[in-house]
Write an enzyme that holds these catalytic residues in place. Structure first.
Site, PDB file in Angstrom:
ATOM      1  N   LYS A  33     -14.506  34.810  42.831  1.00 26.16           N
ATOM      2  CA  LYS A  33     -13.610  34.639  43.976  1.00 26.16           C
ATOM      3  C   LYS A  33     -13.465  35.959  44.715  1.00 26.16           C
ATOM      4  O   LYS A  33     -13.423  37.028  44.101  1.00 26.16           O
ATOM      5  CB  LYS A  33     -12.250  34.159  43.447  1.00 26.16           C
ATOM      6  CG  LYS A  33     -11.188  33.879  44.476  1.00 26.16           C
ATOM      7  CD  LYS A  33      -9.932  33.367  43.768  1.00 26.16           C
ATOM      8  CE  LYS A  33      -8.825  32.989  44.727  1.00 26.16           C
ATOM      9  NZ  LYS A  33      -7.646  32.436  43.995  1.00 26.16           N
ATOM     10  N   SER A 110      -6.156  28.326  45.523  1.00 27.31           N
ATOM     11  CA  SER A 110      -6.897  29.148  46.453  1.00 27.31           C
ATOM     12  C   SER A 110      -8.280  29.528  45.939  1.00 27.31           C
ATOM     13  O   SER A 110      -9.045  30.183  46.644  1.00 27.31           O
ATOM     14  CB  SER A 110      -6.096  30.421  46.766  1.00 27.31           C
ATOM     15  OG  SER A 110      -5.904  31.190  45.567  1.00 27.31           O
ATOM     16  N   SER A 134      -3.660  28.015  41.311  1.00 24.61           N
ATOM     17  CA  SER A 134      -4.944  28.141  41.996  1.00 24.61           C
ATOM     18  C   SER A 134      -6.177  28.010  41.121  1.00 24.61           C
ATOM     19  O   SER A 134      -7.298  27.986  41.629  1.00 24.61           O
ATOM     20  CB  SER A 134      -5.002  29.472  42.760  1.00 24.61           C
ATOM     21  OG  SER A 134      -4.047  29.475  43.793  1.00 24.61           O
TER      22      SER A 134
END
Length: 392
Positions: A33, A110, A134
């Site tokens: 990420k 996210s 997330s």
């Protein structure tokens, strides 16, 4: 043919670091990420102005280095909701990654790009983060294994923070064997012993859509067989799931505002309206509300300590519904976000490890079953994940 058919990776040159043979994760590929530092590559954080305002990192984040040292190959950095302030996976800057398991629906955020990349088979595992859900939400929406580790268990050096008292880093996988293989490296221990007691969070199952509760029932029954004792129903949040959610929605945004305030005041960055509105709201939470929320956090911690001694796990729906459709309006999305927080708030409040297990669908879209254990029982939850897949 595109090497990124689901828009999972950050646009531009792909960060790639080859793996090494003969090590525990040799032959596995992973993505990270875009909150994790990769040396020589800007950390974008889902906002192009963040990358411009911060220096290019000179070393890898701890989690990235951990996987590289174990022989895994980094194949790219993945899209994240803007400065990790999102739960559905829609990005104003880089677009919304495609949920391969339900293409007309959002992937969850996210850690949206990481989940999308693993779900599409573009890598074997991917690093993500979980502050308010997330890791857990994208795992549920995309039909993956995903973990929010015990808060403080993993080193977050080189990770862009949001709300440090809730921030964690985790990983996704499509199958339990890979999930456990990565877990052994990240945690530094083998999968632990199976638990001997199972609790069912009846308030959480009652809060979820009836179709979700029904779809998860076969998984709950399989879980009970693995544990080997009759399950016991318990109320997870005696004060109310919405009360725990309110506490998390008070603490996390207030902390996020403190994290991003210097950047905002110095650089006046461009932001999506929903992200700016959330930060403004965080800046305006009064001390009285924060103090109340801190006390509620202590109550949540006490409740989970009581429910979850060593050898006991609690199960609940990871999300109250499958992934929403893509492109919904802001007024349509807000109540959905609030309902999700009601089933995720215990993570940030209490800091216990939680694993989302795939295996159920509603109207063809995945929904996950979560298991929560005592603090530092992460390896035991991974053992449950392996046993659940073997028993399927």
């Amino acid at each position: 043919m595109s090497t990124d058919p689901v828009n999972a990776f950050v646009p531009g040159p792909r960060a790639r670091i080859p793996g090494k043979p003969g090590l525990p994760l040799s032959g596995l590929t992973f993505a990270a990420k875009d909150l994790f530092d990769v040396a020589g590559i800007p950390t974008g954080g889902g906002n192009h102005d963040w990358a411009r305002a911060n220096p290019v990192p000179e070393r890898h984040a701890w989690a990235v280095q951990r996987l590289l040292d174990a022989g895994a190959e980094l194949v790219g950095k993945t899209i994240t909701d803007e400065v990790s302030l999102g739960i559905l996976g829609e990005s104003a800057f880089d677009g919304t990654p495609l949920n391969s398991a339900a293409p007309e629906r959002v992937p969850g955020g996210s850690s949206s790009g990481s989940a999308a990349a693993v779900a599409a088979g573009l890598c074997d595992t991917a690093l993500g983060t979980d502050t308010g859900g997330s890791m857990r939400v994208p795992a549920s929406f995309c039909g993956l294994y995903g973990i929010r580790p015990t808060h403080g268990r993993l080193d977050l050096a080189g990770l862009m923070p949001q709300a440090p008292s809730s921030d964690t880093a985790g990983w996704f996988a499509r199958d339990a064997a890979t999930f456990a293989r990565v877990g052994k490296v990240m945690l530094g221990e083998e999968p632990g012993r199976l638990p001997t007691k199972l609790l069912i969070a009846v308030d959480a199952f009652g809060f979820a859509d009836p179709e979700v509760a029904a779809a998860l029932q076969p998984m709950v029954e399989r879980l009970a067989r693995i544990v080997g004792s009759p399950p016991r129903e318990e109320i997870m949040a005696p004060q109310g799931l919405s009360v725990w959610a309110r506490a998390q929605r008070s603490l996390q945004p207030a902390e996020a505002w403190q994290t991003f305030k210097p950047w905002i005041e110095q650089h006046n960055p461009r932001m999506a309206f929903s992200v700016a509105a959330g930060l403004i709201a965080g800046s305006q939470i009064p001390a009285s509300e924060r103090n109340w929320a801190a006390l509620m956090r202590e109550e949540a911690r006490a409740r989970l300590r009581y429910l979850l001694p060593a050898g006991t796990i609690l199960c609940l729906p990871t999300t109250p519904f499958p992934a929403p459709l893509r492109g919904l309006s802001l007024p349509e999305l807000q109540p959905l976000r609030d309902r999700i927080t009601c089933l995720c708030a215990q993570g940030g409040l209490a800091g216990h490890p939680q694993v989302s297990l795939p295996g159920a669908t509603v109207d063809g879209a995945p929904v996950g079953l979560s298991i929560i254990g005592a603090r530092d029982s992460d390896a035991s939850l991974i053992a449950v994940a392996k046993a659940m897949e073997n028993a399927a």
